[in-house]
Design a protein around this motif. Structure first.
Motif, short mmCIF file in Angstrom:
data_model
loop_
_atom_site.label_atom_id
_atom_site.label_comp_id
_atom_site.label_asym_id
_atom_site.label_seq_id
_atom_site.Cartn_x
_atom_site.Cartn_y
_atom_site.Cartn_z
N PRO A 84 46.84 -61.69 13.12
CA PRO A 84 47.49 -61.33 14.38
C PRO A 84 47.06 -59.97 14.91
O PRO A 84 46.91 -59.78 16.12
CB PRO A 84 48.99 -61.33 14.03
N LEU A 85 46.84 -59.01 14.00
CA LEU A 85 46.40 -57.68 14.44
C LEU A 85 45.01 -57.75 15.08
O LEU A 85 44.79 -57.20 16.16
CB LEU A 85 46.41 -56.72 13.25
N VAL A 86 44.07 -58.43 14.40
CA VAL A 86 42.71 -58.52 14.92
C VAL A 86 42.68 -59.29 16.24
O VAL A 86 42.06 -58.84 17.23
CB VAL A 86 41.79 -59.18 13.88
N LEU A 87 43.36 -60.43 16.28
CA LEU A 87 43.39 -61.22 17.52
C LEU A 87 44.10 -60.47 18.63
O LEU A 87 43.67 -60.47 19.78
CB LEU A 87 44.08 -62.57 17.26
N GLY A 88 45.21 -59.82 18.28
CA GLY A 88 46.00 -59.12 19.29
C GLY A 88 45.24 -57.98 19.92
O GLY A 88 45.23 -57.83 21.16
N ILE A 89 44.56 -57.17 19.11
CA ILE A 89 43.86 -56.01 19.66
C ILE A 89 42.60 -56.45 20.42
O ILE A 89 42.22 -55.84 21.43
CB ILE A 89 43.52 -55.01 18.53
N THR A 90 41.96 -57.54 19.97
CA THR A 90 40.79 -58.05 20.68
C THR A 90 41.18 -58.62 22.04
O THR A 90 40.54 -58.33 23.06
CB THR A 90 40.08 -59.13 19.85
N LEU A 91 42.24 -59.41 22.06
CA LEU A 91 42.71 -59.99 23.32
C LEU A 91 43.22 -58.91 24.26
O LEU A 91 43.02 -59.00 25.47
CB LEU A 91 43.81 -61.01 23.05
N SER A 200 28.50 -48.53 26.19
CA SER A 200 28.76 -49.96 26.36
C SER A 200 30.24 -50.24 26.10
O SER A 200 30.98 -49.39 25.60
CB SER A 200 27.90 -50.77 25.39
N ALA A 201 30.67 -51.44 26.47
CA ALA A 201 32.06 -51.83 26.25
C ALA A 201 32.40 -51.82 24.77
O ALA A 201 33.51 -51.46 24.37
CB ALA A 201 32.30 -53.22 26.84
N ARG A 202 31.43 -52.21 23.93
CA ARG A 202 31.65 -52.23 22.48
C ARG A 202 31.87 -50.82 21.95
O ARG A 202 32.80 -50.58 21.17
CB ARG A 202 30.46 -52.89 21.79
N LYS A 203 31.01 -49.88 22.36
CA LYS A 203 31.16 -48.50 21.89
C LYS A 203 32.44 -47.87 22.43
O LYS A 203 33.12 -47.11 21.73
CB LYS A 203 29.95 -47.68 22.31
N ILE A 208 36.85 -45.10 21.43
CA ILE A 208 37.95 -44.56 22.24
C ILE A 208 39.23 -45.38 22.07
O ILE A 208 40.27 -44.87 21.64
CB ILE A 208 37.55 -44.49 23.74
N THR A 209 39.13 -46.68 22.41
CA THR A 209 40.34 -47.50 22.41
C THR A 209 40.95 -47.64 21.02
O THR A 209 42.14 -47.38 20.82
CB THR A 209 40.02 -48.91 22.98
#
Length: 297
Positions: A84-91, A200-203, A208-209
């Motif tokens: 849930p943590l990985v999916l939640g932060i990715t979404l 890039s969005a990934r970096k 940052i995020t």
């Protein structure tokens, strides 16, 4: 200048705290103390309790079923906490880039499972997993994949992941909302500066995020760890700990000892051990994630 009612002495201000403290003592602290005392006795619910000291704890840590329950609970933490943590932060990172209307609609839709009682969800998913008429197996047979149509809640290898997937589906929308709230408090100028620098969005996400979401990550971990350790109703309505202890967790074992075998002292011992585990794991998360957050501050 007019003084506030809270500007009095500490003894006077304590009066305002007294109702809350009494309520806490009666409904939280009191039951904990009662459970601790009960765990030191042998009691069948009818006769007088017999003092056994640490006998219930000695028997518990010599019980192979208890270790099976702990192992299953540890595996379920992957579905309750990590996924849930990985999916939640990715979404959250993806949804944040959508327009406000689409963001609100998607956030509401994914959060809906979290407002439903888990016992009800367990009954619904048990029907979905039904090997004879469940929609999952019906779909697999309809598309020519009947070989993959399994008795999901009766298979020793798949029953724990099958239950865990439900927990992940239940929690990931909640985690996403928490992380979206965290992203909103990040200074937008940081994202603008990263864009100007050509990141890039990934970096941007990893540099940052993600670091600035450490407080929200700590909250999510604390809440999901507590939920995983006290998991009961979802598993009870779907498998009742079966088949052959494949989904047995401490709270299910506590229920079996207390309400099926009338061994309330042993059941109380499991409750105390579960409470201690909750405090220890949450303290470790608080210290580790908190120290990482301070190091970046």
């Amino acid at each position: 200048m007019k003084r506030s009612a809270l500007d009095g002495s500490q003894q006077t201000n304590f009066i305002y705290l007294l109702p809350g403290l009494l309520f806490y003592a009666a409904f939280v602290f009191g039951p904990i103390v009662a459970a601790l005392g009960l765990s030191l006795t042998s009691w069948d619910g009818l006769s007088m309790p017999k003092w056994v000291g640490l006998g219930n704890y000695v028997a518990l840590f010599s019980d192979s079923r208890f270790y099976i329950a702990l192992r299953n609970n540890a595996e379920l933490m992957i579905f309750y906490c990590v996924l849930p943590l990985v999916l939640g932060i990715t979404l959250a990172a993806c949804v944040w880039n959508l327009k406000q209307r689409e963001q609100l609609a998607l956030r509401t839709f994914l959060f809906l499972p979290y407002i439903m009682p888990t016992a009800v969800l367990g009954i619904i998913w048990a029907w979905l997993y039904n090997p004879a008429f469940g929609p999952f197996n019906q779909f697999l047979r309809a598309v020519g994949l009947g070989a993959f149509a399994l008795p999901w809640l009766g298979d020793f290898n798949f029953v724990l992941p099958a239950v865990g997937i439900v927990a992940t589906w239940y929690f990931f929308g909640f985690c996403m909302v928490i992380f979206l709230t965290g992203i909103q408090r990040i200074d937008p100028s940081l994202f603008d500066a990263a864009k100007v620098d050509g990141a890039s969005a990934r970096k941007t996400f990893f540099w940052i995020t993600l670091p600035l979401l450490l407080p929200e990550i700590r909250v999510v971990l604390l809440l999901t760890v507590i939920a995983s350790i006290k998991s009961f109703d979802l598993i009870f309505t779907m498998t009742r700990g079966g088949p052959a202890n494949a989904t047995l967790v401490p709270n299910i074992y506590m229920y079996q000892l207390g309400f099926e075998l009338n061994r309330f002292g042993a059941a109380a011992a499991i409750a105390i051990v579960g409470a201690v585990l909750t405090f220890v794991i949450n303290y470790a998360i608080h210290r580790f994630v908190g120290s990482q957050n301070k190091g970046r501050a």
